[in-house]
Scaffold this active site. Structure first.
Site, PDB file in Angstrom:
ATOM      1  N   LYS A   1       0.811  -1.220   0.000  1.00 56.98           N
ATOM      2  CA  LYS A   1       0.000   0.000   0.000  1.00 56.98           C
ATOM      3  C   LYS A   1       0.851   1.279   0.000  1.00 56.98           C
ATOM      4  O   LYS A   1       0.536   2.237  -0.707  1.00 56.98           O
ATOM      5  CB  LYS A   1      -0.905  -0.036   1.240  1.00 56.98           C
ATOM      6  CG  LYS A   1      -2.178   0.713   1.095  1.00 56.98           C
ATOM      7  CD  LYS A   1      -3.123   0.408   2.261  1.00 56.98           C
ATOM      8  CE  LYS A   1      -2.390   0.255   3.572  1.00 56.98           C
ATOM      9  NZ  LYS A   1      -3.261   0.410   4.744  1.00 56.98           N
TER      10      LYS A   1
ATOM     11  N   ARG B   1     -11.429   2.493  10.636  1.00 56.67           N
ATOM     12  CA  ARG B   1     -11.207   1.081  10.926  1.00 56.67           C
ATOM     13  C   ARG B   1     -12.507   0.359  11.257  1.00 56.67           C
ATOM     14  O   ARG B   1     -12.562  -0.867  11.246  1.00 56.67           O
ATOM     15  CB  ARG B   1     -10.271   0.932  12.131  1.00 56.67           C
ATOM     16  CG  ARG B   1      -8.814   1.026  11.780  1.00 56.67           C
ATOM     17  CD  ARG B   1      -7.955   0.491  12.910  1.00 56.67           C
ATOM     18  NE  ARG B   1      -6.604   1.031  12.839  1.00 56.67           N
ATOM     19  CZ  ARG B   1      -5.685   0.617  11.979  1.00 56.67           C
ATOM     20  NH1 ARG B   1      -5.960  -0.346  11.137  1.00 56.67           N
ATOM     21  NH2 ARG B   1      -4.494   1.151  11.967  1.00 56.67           N
TER      22      ARG B   1
ATOM     23  N   ARG C   1      11.193 -11.558   4.501  1.00 59.16           N
ATOM     24  CA  ARG C   1      11.874 -10.376   5.017  1.00 59.16           C
ATOM     25  C   ARG C   1      12.914 -10.749   6.075  1.00 59.16           C
ATOM     26  O   ARG C   1      12.651 -11.592   6.933  1.00 59.16           O
ATOM     27  CB  ARG C   1      10.827  -9.451   5.632  1.00 59.16           C
ATOM     28  CG  ARG C   1      11.283  -8.028   5.732  1.00 59.16           C
ATOM     29  CD  ARG C   1      10.086  -7.167   5.748  1.00 59.16           C
ATOM     30  NE  ARG C   1       9.561  -7.177   7.119  1.00 59.16           N
ATOM     31  CZ  ARG C   1       9.166  -6.075   7.725  1.00 59.16           C
ATOM     32  NH1 ARG C   1       9.212  -4.930   7.110  1.00 59.16           N
ATOM     33  NH2 ARG C   1       8.687  -6.146   8.948  1.00 59.16           N
TER      34      ARG C   1
ATOM     35  N   ARG D   1      12.543 -11.741  12.040  1.00 61.58           N
ATOM     36  CA  ARG D   1      11.770 -11.415  13.248  1.00 61.58           C
ATOM     37  C   ARG D   1      10.656 -12.456  13.422  1.00 61.58           C
ATOM     38  O   ARG D   1      10.092 -12.942  12.438  1.00 61.58           O
ATOM     39  CB  ARG D   1      11.119 -10.035  13.119  1.00 61.58           C
ATOM     40  CG  ARG D   1      12.086  -8.882  13.078  1.00 61.58           C
ATOM     41  CD  ARG D   1      11.323  -7.570  13.080  1.00 61.58           C
ATOM     42  NE  ARG D   1      10.062  -7.698  12.325  1.00 61.58           N
ATOM     43  CZ  ARG D   1       9.032  -6.885  12.450  1.00 61.58           C
ATOM     44  NH1 ARG D   1       9.071  -5.887  13.296  1.00 61.58           N
ATOM     45  NH2 ARG D   1       7.945  -7.065  11.733  1.00 61.58           N
TER      46      ARG D   1
ATOM     47  N   ARG E   1      -1.595 -12.338  11.565  1.00 60.47           N
ATOM     48  CA  ARG E   1      -1.795 -10.901  11.288  1.00 60.47           C
ATOM     49  C   ARG E   1      -2.818 -10.705  10.180  1.00 60.47           C
ATOM     50  O   ARG E   1      -3.664  -9.804  10.242  1.00 60.47           O
ATOM     51  CB  ARG E   1      -0.472 -10.258  10.858  1.00 60.47           C
ATOM     52  CG  ARG E   1       0.399  -9.824  12.026  1.00 60.47           C
ATOM     53  CD  ARG E   1       1.855  -9.683  11.602  1.00 60.47           C
ATOM     54  NE  ARG E   1       2.107  -8.542  10.750  1.00 60.47           N
ATOM     55  CZ  ARG E   1       3.242  -8.370  10.040  1.00 60.47           C
ATOM     56  NH1 ARG E   1       4.188  -9.285  10.102  1.00 60.47           N
ATOM     57  NH2 ARG E   1       3.405  -7.313   9.297  1.00 60.47           N
TER      58      ARG E   1
END
Ligand SMILES: [Zn+2]
Length: 226
Positions: A27, A102, A136, A169, A180
């Site tokens: 995004k 939201r 990542r 991570r 998530r």
């Protein structure tokens, strides 16, 4: 609120935009491009709060009271901050709201202060998002970001910039990414229904790799200028 619209090549361009899209959908990259094309700012909730608090506006100070107490900022305060931000000069041709609304309650409150022209919902398949995010890697010492496929350190596991350890991570491990995504989908589903019903929703497929960002932006322009 100024409702003047840009006209691009004689086409009426709708400019008051809400951005939706799950983590890892890219995004931020798209928003930067849209901002460059139409000259409208990307307004993220975090930046908006930081600015209002830094400038010690009345509503900013009110928000700070809640944040300092570790409490959730109530909707009427948040919408006050949004309203204050949208009155600024750089929003006269439109804006892209990112991270707000939201909830349906927030979307309804937003509708009372401004007319939303389009909601861009960037979507990619779960498999592609998990693949992107779980690839990542990050440097433990300096925070530099790598990716196992397209941003690879010269020496495996070692940061190019500082020699620190490059690791994954916990938040980026596939199970955590999936969690998530589930949270995001659950939170956003009602909002998507709300805007679909108002016929404002434009579904922008973002499965393509980042090298093909031009094609995604072409779809965005089509959605905004039709
Ligand atoms: Zn480093």
């Amino acid at each position: 609120m100024n409702q003047q619209k840009n006209t691009k090549q004689g086409i009426l361009v709708k400019m008051n935009i809400v951005l939706l899209g799950s983590p890892g959908v890219g995004k931020g990259t798209y928003a930067k491009r849209i901002s460059g094309i139409y000259g409208i700012p990307q307004i993220s909730t975090g930046d908006m709060f930081r600015e209002a608090i830094k400038n010690k506006t009345e509503i900013g100070l009110k928000a700070k009271e809640y944040i300092d107490k570790g409490e959730l900022v109530p909707d009427d305060v948040t919408i006050g901050i949004v309203e204050e931000r949208l009155k600024k000069d750089d929003c006269k041709n439109g804006f892209m709201l990112d991270g707000f609304p939201r909830t349906i309650a927030q979307a309804e409150a937003l509708d009372k202060i401004v007319v939303i022209d389009k909601v861009l919902d960037f979507t990619a398949s779960e498999k592609i998002i998990i693949d992107r995010l779980s690839g990542r890697r990050i440097c433990k010492s300096c925070g530099a970001i790598y990716h196992i496929r397209n941003i690879i350190p010269k020496v495996k596991g070692v940061c190019d910039k500082c020699g620190g350890e490059v690791y994954q991570r916990n938040d980026d491990k596939p199970e955590a990414v999936k969690k998530r995504l589930d949270v995001y989908t659950k939170q956003t589903a009602p909002l998507i229904g709300y805007y679909k019903e108002k016929k404002l929703l434009a579904d922008i497929g973002a499965d393509k790799p980042i090298e093909q960002v031009d094609e995604i932006i072409a779809d965005v322009r089509k959605a905004l200028e039709e």
